[in-house]
Design a protein around this motif. Structure first.
Motif, mmCIF file in Angstrom:
data_model
loop_
_atom_site.group_PDB
_atom_site.id
_atom_site.type_symbol
_atom_site.label_atom_id
_atom_site.label_comp_id
_atom_site.label_asym_id
_atom_site.label_seq_id
_atom_site.Cartn_x
_atom_site.Cartn_y
_atom_site.Cartn_z
ATOM 1 N N ASP A 68 -1.012 4.591 -0.967
ATOM 2 C CA ASP A 68 -1.882 5.028 0.118
ATOM 3 C C ASP A 68 -0.978 5.273 1.443
ATOM 4 O O ASP A 68 -1.736 6.454 1.939
ATOM 5 N N GLY B 133 0.675 -1.061 -0.165
ATOM 6 C CA GLY B 133 0.022 0.049 0.025
ATOM 7 C C GLY B 133 0.869 1.221 -0.088
ATOM 8 O O GLY B 133 0.433 2.270 0.608
ATOM 9 N N ARG C 226 -1.292 4.603 -10.059
ATOM 10 C CA ARG C 226 -0.868 4.531 -8.867
ATOM 11 C C ARG C 226 0.702 4.503 -8.926
ATOM 12 O O ARG C 226 1.267 3.322 -8.657
ATOM 13 N N GLN D 226 -1.614 9.349 2.977
ATOM 14 C CA GLN D 226 -2.004 9.282 4.238
ATOM 15 C C GLN D 226 -1.062 10.256 5.071
ATOM 16 O O GLN D 226 -1.320 10.947 5.910
#
Length: 232
Positions: free
Chosen positions: A77, A74, A211, A81
């Motif tokens: 992400d 991840g 991504r 974050q």
């Protein structure tokens, strides 16, 4: 000079911020046009770098395995974050300086282009990627400063330190690698980096939402495969 690319990147942000402080009223239409122009330039750079490979199959395998690992971890992400955490922690509602500094730092630091460019600078003293990033960040800093104020200017410091440290570390590591292997690694790292930069360009143009950060482990996988082939 190992740190030349990082230095130019930092200076470009400073110059762009100073221009942005003068040019306060930039229309949304102009921002969109300039941003898409940056995207076109990044696309061309990505294509040029991608053609440096001598074994496209290895590049493709490394990219796909890296994407799988990146998705499992991840990475994209987690970067987002972390950026949101810093923004909430430091960008106070009544502090334009802090908001400008944090927002600009996140935009210029969170991404794969700086990592790829810094590795190239450290290993092969090839600053093309960071020079391209400098142009991007310079124009972006004009727009950000016009909107968020002079705090954007000071984001040049963490950009220089972050990319400079990566370049120095890469340079130290590569001192222990044979020249033949080093030349091979650099051509292939540039190629896989070019594919990632191509993805960044497509994202900037709002054509895709790739991504890209999740592909970064592919660089390590590529290095492992090339090194294994070289010795065995």
């Amino acid at each position: 000079m190992i740190l030349l690319g990082s230095l130019v990147n930092g200076v470009a942000i400073i110059i762009g911020s100073l221009l942005g402080a003068i040019l306060r009223n930039i229309s949304e239409q102009m921002k969109d046009t300039v941003t898409k122009g940056i995207g076109l330039g990044v696309l061309v750079l990505g294509v040029q770098m991608a053609f440096k490979t001598s074994s496209f199959i290895i590049i493709l395998i490394s990219l796909c395995l890296g994407a799988m690992l990146g998705e499992l971890l991840g990475l994209e992400d987690k970067m987002n974050q972390f950026g949101l955490f810093l923004e909430k922690r430091y960008a106070k509602p009544n502090s334009n300086f802090a908001e400008g500094f944090i927002t600009a730092s996140l935009i210029f630091l969170i991404g794969s282009m700086g990592i790829i460019g810094a590795i190239e600078s450290g290993v092969a003293h090839n600053h093309q990627t960071l020079f391209t990033k400098a142009v991007m960040d310079g124009f972006m800093s004009i727009m950000l400063t016009a909107t968020l104020g002079v705090g954007v200017l000071f984001s040049a410091v963490p950009v220089f330190l972050y990319q400079g440290l990566i370049a120095i570390f890469a340079s130290l590591m590569m001192r222990y690698v044979p020249k033949e292997l080093l030349d091979l690694l650099m051509s292939e790292i540039s190629a896989i980096g070019g594919l990632m930069i191509l993805g960044i360009g497509l994202n900037i143009m709002n054509i895709t939402k790739i991504r890209v950060s999740n592909y970064l482990p592919g660089i390590l996988i590529l290095i492992a495969i090339i090194t294994y082939q070289f010795y065995f």
